[in-house]
Design an enzyme around this catalytic site. Structure first.
Site, PDB file in Angstrom:
ATOM      1  N   ASP A 243       0.808  -1.205   0.000  1.00 18.68           N
ATOM      2  CA  ASP A 243       0.000   0.000   0.000  1.00 18.68           C
ATOM      3  C   ASP A 243       0.850   1.268   0.000  1.00 18.68           C
ATOM      4  OD1 ASP A 243      -2.089   1.811   0.319  1.00 18.68           O
ATOM      5  OD2 ASP A 243      -2.019   1.639   2.495  1.00 18.68           O
TER       6      ASP A 243
ATOM      7  N   ASP B 229      -2.260   5.745  -5.008  1.00 18.43           N
ATOM      8  CA  ASP B 229      -2.580   4.870  -3.878  1.00 18.43           C
ATOM      9  C   ASP B 229      -2.896   3.465  -4.365  1.00 18.43           C
ATOM     10  OD1 ASP B 229      -3.413   3.683  -1.578  1.00 18.43           O
ATOM     11  OD2 ASP B 229      -5.070   5.036  -1.175  1.00 18.43           O
TER      12      ASP B 229
END
Length: 506
Positions: free
Chosen positions: A105, A292
């Site tokens: 992430d 992201d």
């Protein structure tokens, strides 16, 4: 020995070395991590919304994933909901390694996995748990740590151990052993934990991110990592993350690089945003954007997402108040804008906004407003959006009746802050391209690329890949470019030169 080094260099030059194993003892390596892809599941997406609605309004909204962005003085801490995430990889922790499936992430910075001392959270019973006693390289820290999310939180304590990433052994990495995992989100998730790839500035407890530890220990060939996400739903290979370099087989042409503007998230400055090659005017002066890998969708200002939904025929849910403003105040707003009043001043002049300019988001506010106050905010927000839309149409020299009719249609396409925007799958082929301007280059998304499909045959459901996110100045307007964008464009995260690069993915 010298001949062996020369031979290895020659192998790299002719691209043969990717077929050879990379020794974990090598001081500078290029490491490939294969990613697995979970098929998009509409039920999981709906469960995300339900989990987020537990507690106060908007608990699981996009804003709640990025705490501090709606508050100019807020802390830079990543708050996210990962149930929509589709791509996972495997790492090992300890000696011998205990394997865990994690989300890689770029929107957070901590590494955490469930602990064997997690006794009372349902989520821990469905996932692998780290057992410190079984690792010969474990070191106790014990300091408590907690990460808050829009639909819950995880808490536990910091520990230190070796982390195996591909063929690399990252020694003495600090991570969180989660002893409590709140909410339904983590119980239903297909992953065990999160490996954050953001900067240390947003790391809970100021823990050093794994990639930064790799760099400090001289393990990487280059000071960067890169993502390739395979968007082919029938492919066995889900994608690949490469630490220390790029795989040229996964992109075409050269990367367009832009500098990181704020080293917390991987944030950069984006230019104009276009629908069917027509500017929306929202980002002509620049917008901040975050790349992201921990979210599936693309999030942007409600002003623009509404125009996208209108262009693609998405079903709008939160539209009644907006249409009422057009009906009652549209003519007055038109006259004020024609006379030269700025869009940011129009709504205060007609009495719908009592505070300063700037669209205010209701989602995620800590303060609980009364029903009347919430109503005032909703009408003010609607008015400010309408003013911008009318101004945009004025530039195209359209008549008042035509503009007000168009704006009323836009109201019908306002996205729901807690739900999906559903579209007719049969109309995908006729939808417009969506264009992001990054580094003076146009990055197009075709309908097939920004529409999410789930189900088969007659049960197929098509969803807009865009969701609303309103961040006020000075940190906004803000875009979040998730897996939809990264699947189309191979992405390089260069922490040596603090820049991000995009190239057409293959």
């Amino acid at each position: 020995m010298r001949q062996g080094v020369v031979w290895a260099a020659l192998c790299l030059w002719v691209l043969a070395c990717p077929l050879l194993p990379v020794s974990s003892r090598s001081s500078r390596s290029l490491v490939r991590i294969g990613l697995k892809k979970r098929p998009l599941d509409l039920n999981n997406m709906r469960t995300t919304r339900i989990a987020g609605m537990q507690g106060k309004i908007g608990g699981g909204g996009v804003m709640s994933r990025y705490h501090g962005l709606d508050d100019p003085d807020g802390e830079f801490v990543s708050l996210k909901n990962y149930l929509d995430a589709q791509y996972f990889g495997e790492i090992g922790i300890g000696t011998p390694p205990q394997n865990f499936t994690v989300v890689f992430d770029t929107g957070s910075s901590n590494l955490w996995v469930p602990s064997s001392k997690c006794y009372f959270s349902i989520a821990c019973f469905f996932h692998h748990k780290y057992k410190a006693k079984q690792s010969s390289t474990y070191s106790k820290i014990g300091r408590p740590g907690e990460i808050h999310y829009g639909s819950g939180s995880i808490s536990g304590f910091f520990s230190q151990d070796n982390v195996e990433v591909g063929s690399l052994i990252v020694k003495d990495q600090v991570f969180i052993e989660a002893t409590r995992e709140g909410s339904l989100t983590f119980a239903l998730a297909k992953f065990d934990g999160i490996m954050g790839l953001g900067f240390q500035g947003i790391s809970v407890g100021n823990a050093t991110p794994v990639w930064s530890t790799m760099l400090q220990q001289g393990l990487l060939h280059e000071e960067l990592f890169s993502f390739w996400l395979n968007r082919n739903p029938n492919a066995e290979e889900g994608g690949e993350i490469v630490f220390g370099g790029v795989d040229k087989r996964h992109y075409r042409g050269k990367h367009t690089f832009v500098p990181v503007t704020q080293a917390g998230y991987w944030q950069f400055e984006m230019g104009d945003f276009l629908i069917a090659n027509q500017t929306t005017g929202i980002c002509e002066g620049g917008c901040s954007a975050i790349v992201d890998s921990g979210t599936s969708l693309i999030a942007g200002p409600t002003l623009v997402v509404t125009q996208i939904n209108h262009a693609i025929g998405a079903e709008g849910i939160v539209s009644m108040e907006c249409k009422e403003v057009v009906s009652q105040y549209g003519n007055m707003m038109w006259d004020l804008l024609v006379s030269g009043v700025l869009p940011s001043k129009v709504c205060s002049q007609i009495g719908l906004c009592m505070s300063g300019p700037g669209i205010r988001t209701v989602v995620g506010n800590e303060k609980t407003e009364s029903v009347d106050e919430l109503g005032d905010i909703v009408f003010c927000n609607a008015c400010q959006m309408i003013a911008v839309w009318i101004q945009s149409q004025l530039k195209q020299m359209k008549t008042k009746d035509k503009v007000l009719r168009y704006v009323t249609e836009l109201c019908g396409s306002l996205p729901s802050p807690m739900g999906e925007s559903v579209i007719d799958c049969a109309s995908v082929a006729s939808m417009p391209n969506i264009t992001f301007t990054i580094g003076d280059r146009a990055f197009d998304l075709t309908p097939d690329q920004y529409i999410l499909k789930t189900g088969d045959g007659s049960t197929t459901v098509c969803l807009s890949g865009f969701t609303a996110l309103d961040v006020p100045p000075p940190k906004g307007p803000l875009w979040i470019l998730g897996e939809i964008f990264m699947g189309v464009y191979h992405t390089v995260f260069d922490f040596g030169d603090l820049k991000i690069g995009f190239a057409e993915a293959l």
